[in-house]
Design a protein around this motif. Structure first.
Motif, PDB file in Angstrom:
ATOM      1  N   GLU A  43       0.836  -1.210   0.000  1.00  0.00           N
ATOM      2  CA  GLU A  43       0.000   0.000   0.000  1.00  0.00           C
ATOM      3  C   GLU A  43       0.865   1.252   0.000  1.00  0.00           C
ATOM      4  O   GLU A  43       0.519   2.258  -0.642  1.00  0.00           O
ATOM      5  CB  GLU A  43      -0.909  -0.003   1.234  1.00  0.00           C
ATOM      6  CG  GLU A  43      -2.028  -1.036   1.137  1.00  0.00           C
ATOM      7  CD  GLU A  43      -2.785  -1.164   2.450  1.00  0.00           C
ATOM      8  OE1 GLU A  43      -2.407  -0.456   3.410  1.00  0.00           O
ATOM      9  OE2 GLU A  43      -3.717  -1.981   2.511  1.00  0.00           O
ATOM     10  N   ASP A  44       1.965   1.212   0.715  1.00  0.00           N
ATOM     11  CA  ASP A  44       2.879   2.366   0.754  1.00  0.00           C
ATOM     12  C   ASP A  44       3.386   2.700  -0.637  1.00  0.00           C
ATOM     13  O   ASP A  44       3.496   3.873  -1.020  1.00  0.00           O
ATOM     14  CB  ASP A  44       4.065   2.070   1.672  1.00  0.00           C
ATOM     15  CG  ASP A  44       3.705   2.303   3.125  1.00  0.00           C
ATOM     16  OD1 ASP A  44       2.645   2.901   3.376  1.00  0.00           O
ATOM     17  OD2 ASP A  44       4.488   1.881   3.998  1.00  0.00           O
ATOM     18  N   SER A 104       1.940   2.032  -3.486  1.00  0.00           N
ATOM     19  CA  SER A 104       0.844   2.622  -4.259  1.00  0.00           C
ATOM     20  C   SER A 104       0.601   4.056  -3.811  1.00  0.00           C
ATOM     21  O   SER A 104       0.354   4.950  -4.636  1.00  0.00           O
ATOM     22  CB  SER A 104      -0.434   1.799  -4.062  1.00  0.00           C
ATOM     23  OG  SER A 104      -0.237   0.486  -4.508  1.00  0.00           O
ATOM     24  N   ARG A 105       0.671   4.279  -2.515  1.00  0.00           N
ATOM     25  CA  ARG A 105       0.444   5.617  -1.979  1.00  0.00           C
ATOM     26  C   ARG A 105       1.538   6.573  -2.461  1.00  0.00           C
ATOM     27  O   ARG A 105       1.269   7.723  -2.803  1.00  0.00           O
ATOM     28  CB  ARG A 105       0.428   5.546  -0.457  1.00  0.00           C
ATOM     29  CG  ARG A 105      -0.249   6.740   0.192  1.00  0.00           C
ATOM     30  CD  ARG A 105      -0.364   6.563   1.686  1.00  0.00           C
ATOM     31  NE  ARG A 105      -1.260   5.481   2.041  1.00  0.00           N
ATOM     32  CZ  ARG A 105      -0.909   4.385   2.707  1.00  0.00           C
ATOM     33  NH1 ARG A 105       0.324   4.233   3.095  1.00  0.00           N
ATOM     34  NH2 ARG A 105      -1.783   3.444   2.979  1.00  0.00           N
TER      35      ARG A 105
END
Lengths: 444, 560
Positions: B51-52, B54-55
């Motif tokens: 997720e990091d 993608s963020r």
């Protein structure tokens, strides 16, 4: 002293032949900066972003020391920013028909900082002392000392290696006298160091040799500081080529950025010749290419390097042949890490293709890499002009044995500016960009 | 094995076994929960890392969007885009300034032909044609994309996005990104429990957050777009994997820590249990040992022994009982000693009586003899007196010595060299005068022996008198032999009297045992004691009707 440091000191050479007959002209008006203040200030603050290394007095290792030594030591003649000679320790000089023998008359009132008068024999003695150094500086001084004849205390005949008498303005030929125990030798300039050891780190205080005859100089070196902070802090004199600083200074009232001579020529040195770099073969040595580099690639004042180049003229110089360059090379273009112009040029060359990368090296590492010649190319700088061409060529050959004129592709020339606070400082910009203070304790 | 040791072992064993079982149980539970927790944590970290990434990609896109808006409003850029040479330097430096302000690692501004107008990560990249990068980014259509980006010192990997703006009728593209290196992946990997690697399909590692090791296992994978693979002379869009791996090293280290701490705890508990067991067993056994020591050192005649009777437990009661017993014993001993003293005085009286009687008998015999001579042969009286005078003097001397000895109450046996043969002759001579001939055989050159000659005389007098008294009326013989025997002198008193049975012989030396009418029963008892005083050896042989033989071996003196 490394090759490029030495050659950097010899930034601008003469464009005129040695004058025949008596010469006592002063510097060109275009080379004067500031105006003598009506009332001399108590102190003049000089800022430099170069390290203030004065351990090799009177021979400067960098621009900070060069400014300090220019106030304390003199050469027989000076050369202004236009490359014209004007009196230094010698008030006048004449040359014979061959223009290789010059008779110089010293100033009657010239004295060392200890009060002793400067005699012609002191000049030769200083050159001999310098000549004992095994580096490039010693080589120039040794040759001149061997060809010098003392006529009397104030008259000296010097044999020049060629017809360019401006060699006498070379910083290697400063006149000084060593005194036991003193950190600095005695010079004949208007200033001397206030303390053998600086009172504060990176700060040098110089005082007039004649007490109360002019302001004292406080020279401060802030390598890591923003030069704009020095202006805000009240610096009266600052030399820089940083466009951001120059832009800032131009916007400040009472401060004038004055251009110094075009004194640096950047070159691409290719040990394998232009054939080893497709880019170079495709027109890197064209005027259009150089113009684009000067216009877009380099931040700061730059112009395309245009011939003639002194390193291409070895006529009359006894030089040994260049060594063959190594055949195996790394695919990188090397530059000195602390030289932003060299980095920009190297990056532009890389951007234009050829598969090479750019590598920035520390000064010592760069000099060693250049000497070895095992990289695809080197972006280096040389003085735009030489006042001792044969000597400088010899030095160049000694420092980079494989370097031949056809392996050098000149790129751009650059210059800096002297930022002067109005009404505080007056001086002359010499041929190598050094400011020589005048007025007050300075020279008239 | 002492009671204390048994107590200690029993206590320690019961404690240690309990502790070990407890520790093993806790350790098993703890380890299983730890493993489960670790696995859950790794899964969570892997999810967060993906997720990091993608963020971060979205953040790059947001910054590019902001830059595009800003650039669209920038008049100097507009002027430069329209070909104004006065703003060319501004255009060249724009990307560098914008990149520094937005925190990007790379930024390019391209025109609609793919020509780089301004490059931030590589200022002098301007005018280079590089349309592939925005084209391939557009193909990736928002997917997380990493690209190999050119730089002066060599290519680097960047997480890139693109945006665009239009000025007039010209379209410009912005490509920006952040460096994907060990630092960035390490930041995504949080505390380093997991490692992130960007790997191409052929297994080449583009970047990783930590040095790769063989003991790692894959926790999660995320597919990314990768621009950098070469296809002929052009760059193509390929795929790459973000691999989240974790190492069991930390878990194993944790397990080792748990085991180590459990071992340490167990050892510490065992040590404490042993110390406690030792303290308790010592508390029990120490008073018993003290009681044992007291009983072994108790002296009924010495000072009264203090026992630890202050305790109010069973041991205290035992000590008190023991003390009472000791006091009763001491009282009994006093009574016994008083009785013994009285018996000893009686014995002595009897012995004095017996000894005096022995000394008076020869005198009585001589006096009777002299009386008979005076009555029958008065003229011979003087001559007979002369003959018997020696016997009288000898007996008187004997009695005198005896009197001196008893005068000292506790007679001491003298230790001096004397001639045993002379003593034997005197004793035989004295006994012979009582009416029975004593055959004497004394060897020549016998060495002197050490001891008290009076004691030897008393021994021989007793033995000779018993021998004579054992003879049948008018018959039998008594002999006394003195001879060399080994390292000493042997004296043999033999008779041809009635002899003794085995039972008589076994009791012959007992006090007050006699087979004679009117006998005191002390003769042989005294002989045994006196022989012992002389440090001599006494043996007896006897048979009914065949007589009795006493053998005394007198030791020679030890050389000085």
């Amino acid at each position: 002293m490394g090759l490029l440091c030495a050659l950097t000191a010899v930034a601008q050479g003469c464009t005129t032949s040695a004058p025949k007959g008596v010469s006592t002209l002063g510097p060109q008006p275009a080379c004067l900066v500031g105006a003598a203040p009506a009332t001399a200030p108590e102190s003049i603050f000089v800022a430099t972003i170069a390290p203030l290394d004065v351990t090799h007095a009177p021979h400067a290792q960098n621009s900070g020391a060069r400014f300090a030594f220019a106030q304390a030591y003199e050469t027989l003649i000076n050369a202004d920013c236009a490359g014209r000679a004007y009196p230094g320790l010698a008030r006048s000089w004449t040359s014979d028909d061959s223009r290789t023998r010059v008779t110089l008359s010293l100033r009657d009132e010239a004295r060392f900082s200890d009060g002793e008068p400067v005699r012609a024999s002191d000049v030769v003695a200083a050159w001999r002392t310098t000549g004992e150094m095994t580096n490039d500086v010693g080589q120039i001084a040794r040759r001149l000392a061997d060809g010098a004849t003392v006529v009397n205390d104030h008259t000296l005949v010097v044999s020049l290696p060629d017809t360019q008498s401006l060699v006498l303005a070379h910083p290697a030929l400063v006149v000084y006298k060593r005194r036991g125990g003193a950190a600095w030798p005695d010079g004949s300039g208007p200033y001397r160091a206030a303390d053998a050891v600086p009172a504060a780190p990176n700060t040098l205080v110089m005082i007039p040799v004649t007490p109360h005859m002019g302001p004292r100089l406080v020279i401060r070196s802030r390598r890591e500081a923003d030069a704009r902070d020095e202006i805000d802090a009240g610096a009266d004199l600052l030399q820089t080529a940083d466009p951001v600083v120059l832009s800032y200074a131009a916007a400040r009232p009472g401060i004038a950025p004055i251009p110094t001579p075009w004194d640096r020529t950047y070159l691409l040195a290719l040990p394998g010749g232009s054939a080893t770099m497709p880019l170079a073969a495709a027109g890197a040595d064209s005027a259009a290419f150089r113009a684009s580099l000067a216009r877009d690639a380099v931040r700061g004042e730059a112009r395309p390097a245009e011939p003639p180049f002194w390193w291409n003229d070895a006529g009359g110089c006894a030089l040994r042949d260049a060594d063959p360059s190594p055949t195996e090379r790394r695919a990188r273009i090397v530059y000195r890490r602390d030289d932003h112009v060299a980095r920009e040029l190297a990056e532009r060359l890389v951007a234009l293709g050829g598969g090479a990368t750019a590598a920035g090296l520390a000064a010592q590492d760069f000099n060693e890499a250049l000497r070895a010649g095992r990289d695809l190319g080197y972006v280096a700088q040389l003085p735009t002009r030489s006042i001792a061409r044969c000597q400088d060529l010899a030095i160049l050959r000694m420092a980079v044995p494989w370097l031949a004129p056809d392996l050098l592709i000149p790129l751009v020339e650059t210059r800096g500016r002297v930022i002067v606070r109005s009404g505080r400082v007056a001086g002359t910009i010499d041929w190598d960009g050094t400011v020589r203070l005048t007025g007050g304790a300075g020279r008239p | 094995m002492s009671f204390r040791t048994k107590l200690l072992l029993a206590f320690a064993a019961s404690t240690l076994i309990s502790l070990a079982m407890l520790a093993m149980g806790i350790r098993r539970q703890l380890t299983s929960r730890l493993v489960a927790q670790h696995e859950r944590r790794v899964e969570a970290l892997a999810r967060v890392a993906v997720e990091d990434l993608s963020r971060e990609s979205a953040a790059v896109a947001a910054r590019l969007q902001t830059l595009a808006r800003s650039l669209a409003d920038d008049n100097r850029f507009r002027a430069a885009a329209r070909g104004g040479q006065g703003e060319r330097a501004y255009l060249l430096d724009w990307a560098g300034d914008a990149m520094r302000m937005t925190g990007l690692s790379m930024l390019q501004l391209q025109d609609d032909a793919g020509r780089i107008l301004s490059s931030g990560h590589f200022r002098n990249e301007f005018d280079r044609l590089e349309p592939e990068l925005p084209r391939l980014l557009a193909m990736a259509s928002g997917q997380v994309t990493v690209a190999s980006i050119r730089a002066p010192s060599g290519p680097f990997l960047a997480l890139v996005r693109e945006d665009s703006l239009t000025v007039g009728d010209r379209r410009f593209t912005l490509v920006g990104g952040v460096t994907v290196d060990r630092a960035l992946l390490g930041r995504f990997a949080r505390d380093g429990e997991v490692s992130l690697s960007l790997v191409t399909p052929d297994g080449s590692v583009l970047a990783d957050s930590a040095a790769r090791t063989d003991d790692r296992t894959v926790a999660a994978e995320q597919r990314l777009a990768y621009i950098g693979a070469r296809s002929g002379d052009s760059t193509r869009l390929a795929s790459a994997q973000l691999m989240v791996t974790h190492s069991n090293t930390e878990l194993e280290a944790l397990r080792r820590d748990i085991n180590r701490w459990f071992t340490v705890s167990l050892v510490a508990a065992a040590a404490i249990a042993l110390a406690l067991a030792a303290w308790l067993s010592a508390g029990l056994s120490r008073p018993l040992s003290a009681l044992t020591s007291a009983t072994s050192s108790i002296q009924l005649e010495g000072p009264e022994l203090e026992l630890a009777t202050g305790r109010d437990d069973e041991i205290g009661a035992l000590a008190r009982r023991f003390g009472m017993m000791a006091r009763r014993l001491r009282a009994n001993v006093v009574q016994l000693r008083d009785a013994d003293r009285r018996a000893t005085v009686g014995d002595m009286a009897r012995q004095v009586n017996h000894d005096i009687k022995n000394g008076l008998i020869p005198i009585r015999n001589v006096v009777r003899h002299l009386a008979e001579v005076q009555e029958r042969q008065p003229g011979e009286l003087a001559s007979v007196f002369g003959d018997r005078r020696a016997t009288l003097e000898s007996s008187i001397g004997y009695l005198d010595t005896l009197a001196r000895n008893y005068a000292r109450l506790t007679p001491r046996v003298e230790r001096r060299l004397f001639d045993a043969a002379a003593v034997a002759r005197d004793a035989a001579h004295s006994a012979g005068t009582d009416g029975a001939a004593v055959q004497t055989r004394i060897a020549d050159g016998l060495p002197p022996v050490q001891g008290d000659p009076v004691v030897l005389r008393r021994i021989l007098d007793n033995l000779l008198r018993n021998a004579i008294e054992s003879l049948p009326p008018g018959g039998g013989s008594v002999s006394l032999d003195a001879q060399r025997a080994g390292a000493g002198v042997r004296l043999i008193v033999a008779d041809t009297g009635r002899g003794m049975t085995d039972e008589e012989l076994s009791r012959a030396f007992d006090d007050f045992h006699t087979t004679k009418a009117g006998g005191t029963g002390l003769g042989l008892s005294v002989v045994r004691r006196l022989t012992s005083d002389l440090q001599a050896d006494l043996r007896v042989e006897s048979a009914p009707g065949r007589g009795t033989t006493f053998t005394i071996d007198l030791p020679l003196p030890l050389p000085a």
